[in-house]
Design an enzyme around this catalytic site. Structure first.
Site, PDB file in Angstrom:
ATOM      1  N   ASN A   9      -2.393   4.173   6.010  1.00  0.00           N
ATOM      2  CA  ASN A   9      -3.296   4.934   5.285  1.00  0.00           C
ATOM      3  C   ASN A   9      -3.950   4.854   3.695  1.00  0.00           C
ATOM      4  OD1 ASN A   9      -3.286   6.794   2.487  1.00  0.00           O
ATOM      5  ND2 ASN A   9      -1.552   7.502   2.900  1.00  0.00           N
ATOM      6  N   LYS A  11      -4.446   4.701   1.010  1.00  0.00           N
ATOM      7  CA  LYS A  11      -4.437   5.775  -0.443  1.00  0.00           C
ATOM      8  C   LYS A  11      -5.466   5.380  -0.802  1.00  0.00           C
ATOM      9  CE  LYS A  11       0.781   5.539   0.828  1.00  0.00           C
ATOM     10  NZ  LYS A  11       1.948   5.834   0.172  1.00  0.00           N
ATOM     11  N   HIS A  94       1.227  14.765   3.178  1.00  0.00           N
ATOM     12  CA  HIS A  94       1.890  13.697   2.092  1.00  0.00           C
ATOM     13  C   HIS A  94       2.465  14.023   1.397  1.00  0.00           C
ATOM     14  CE1 HIS A  94       2.614   9.736   0.802  1.00  0.00           C
ATOM     15  NE2 HIS A  94       2.266   8.964   1.873  1.00  0.00           N
ATOM     16  N   GLU A  96       3.065  12.099  -1.385  1.00  0.00           N
ATOM     17  CA  GLU A  96       2.368  12.420  -3.271  1.00  0.00           C
ATOM     18  C   GLU A  96       1.254  13.866  -3.058  1.00  0.00           C
ATOM     19  OE1 GLU A  96       0.387   8.740  -1.730  1.00  0.00           O
ATOM     20  OE2 GLU A  96       2.525   7.675  -2.034  1.00  0.00           O
ATOM     21  N   GLU A 166       8.212  10.518   7.232  1.00  0.00           N
ATOM     22  CA  GLU A 166       7.910   9.260   5.238  1.00  0.00           C
ATOM     23  C   GLU A 166       9.112   9.895   4.954  1.00  0.00           C
ATOM     24  OE1 GLU A 166       4.242   7.344   5.407  1.00  0.00           O
ATOM     25  OE2 GLU A 166       4.054   9.180   4.765  1.00  0.00           O
ATOM     26  N   GLY A 172       6.614   2.868  -0.944  1.00  0.00           N
ATOM     27  CA  GLY A 172       5.986   2.117  -1.852  1.00  0.00           C
ATOM     28  C   GLY A 172       7.250   1.580  -2.869  1.00  0.00           C
ATOM     29  N   SER A 212       7.390   1.941   3.157  1.00  0.00           N
ATOM     30  CA  SER A 212       7.283   0.603   3.691  1.00  0.00           C
ATOM     31  C   SER A 212       7.607  -0.227   4.514  1.00  0.00           C
ATOM     32  CB  SER A 212       8.154   0.190   2.330  1.00  0.00           C
ATOM     33  OG  SER A 212       9.188   0.476   1.194  1.00  0.00           O
TER      34      SER A 212
HETATM   35  P1  13P Z   1       4.230   2.663   2.085  1.00  0.00           P
HETATM   36  O1  13P Z   1       3.712   1.869   3.587  1.00  0.00           O
HETATM   37  O2  13P Z   1       3.756   1.679   1.299  1.00  0.00           O
HETATM   38  O3  13P Z   1       5.608   2.343   1.245  1.00  0.00           O
HETATM   39  O4  13P Z   1       3.425   3.854   2.080  1.00  0.00           O
HETATM   40  C1  13P Z   1       3.675   4.223   3.041  1.00  0.00           C
HETATM   41  C2  13P Z   1       3.135   5.830   2.912  1.00  0.00           C
HETATM   42  O5  13P Z   1       3.618   6.844   2.060  1.00  0.00           O
HETATM   43  C3  13P Z   1       2.180   6.262   4.153  1.00  0.00           C
HETATM   44  O6  13P Z   1       1.581   7.099   4.021  1.00  0.00           O
END
Ligand code: 13P
Length: 252
Positions: A9, A11, A94, A96, A166, A172, A212
């Site tokens: 992803n 982002k 997601h 976010e 997740e 992150g 992560s």
């Molecule tokens: P990270 O791997 O940067 O923690 O992000 C995970 C994520 O949100 C994947 O959709």
């Protein structure tokens, strides 16, 4: 046997050049078989990345999609538009998007149904916050999100869907759920799917872990019986670390 999946992803990252370079590097080094590699660039880069990936085993995902096929939805993207550029997967719900853009369980379900109607595979994200984990509400939260996302789906549609667990506190942050914490939630999710559908359907649905994930922790996460791959943010943005993740998945 479920084929392991490594889904990147990206982002809201990368320039046009950065995205096409990354896609090219991944396409050149990705194993042909034994692992499903997926990348999700920003929508603006999808046409260029689709061209780079055309003759490769790497598949394309969108980071979001509207449920309507067209219409008065300023700023949104419709499934048929994504299909024109060979997008086969769509990340939905997601954290976010749930946190910052008002994505609801009901919206995720409508989008999942629309994606399936377009012949695409929804990747449904769910997970608990740190507060919920500390209040011992993880199971209730993820079960609720899972059932809501799969509302109204047939077993056949469910088998074309991917789940991504997740935990919000691990995204992150550099904090990964321990392999046991992740496996416990994945096993719970699979048992809910079995209860909702049937054993064969529950066994067929890939459940990815995200939060992560990196080459240093991926193998031990994949050792969990119900962990079928990763949805990866930061570590998917470099050719070498993404390819390393695909090699680890291949060896799992
Ligand atoms: P990270 O791997 O940067 O923690 O992000 C995970 C994520 O949100 C994947 O959709």
């Amino acid at each position: 046997m479920r084929t392991p999946i490594v889904a990147g992803n990206w982002k809201m990252n990368l320039t046009h050049q950065g995205a096409t370079d990354l896609a090219r590097g991944i396409a050149e080094g990705c194993p042909e078989n034994g692992v499903t590699a997926i990348v999700a660039p920003v929508a603006l880069h999808i046409p260029a990345v689709a061209e780079v990936l055309a003759a490769s085993p790497v598949l394309l995902a969108s980071q979001n999609m509207h449920w309507a096929e067209s219409g008065a939805c300023t700023g949104e993207l419709a499934g048929p538009m994504l299909r024109e550029f060979s997008v086969r997967y769509v990340i939905l719900g997601h954290s976010e998007r749930r946190q910052f853009f008002g994505e609801t369980d009901e919206g995720v379900n409508r989008k999942a149904q629309a994606a399936l109607a377009q012949g695409m595979h929804p990747i449904i994200c769910l997970g608990e916050s740190l507060q919920e984990r500390e209040a011992d509400r993880t199971q209730a939260k993820v079960e609720f999100q899972l059932r809501a996302a799969f509302a109204g789906l047939t077993a056949d549609e469910a088998q074309r869907t991917i789940v991504a667990y997740e935990p919000i506190w691990a995204i992150g942050t550099g904090k990964t759920a321990s392999p046991q914490q992740a496996q416990d939630v994945h096993a719970l999710l699979r048992s809910v799917l079995e209860d909702r559908f049937d054993r064969q359907t529950a066994q067929a649905i890939p459940i990815l872990y995200g939060g992560s994930v990196k080459p240093a922790n991926f193998a031990e996460l994949l050792a969990g019986e119900d962990i079928d791959g990763g949805l990866v943010g930061g570590a998917s943005l470099k050719v070498e670390s993404f390819l390393e993740l695909t090699r680890i998945a291949l060896g799992s």
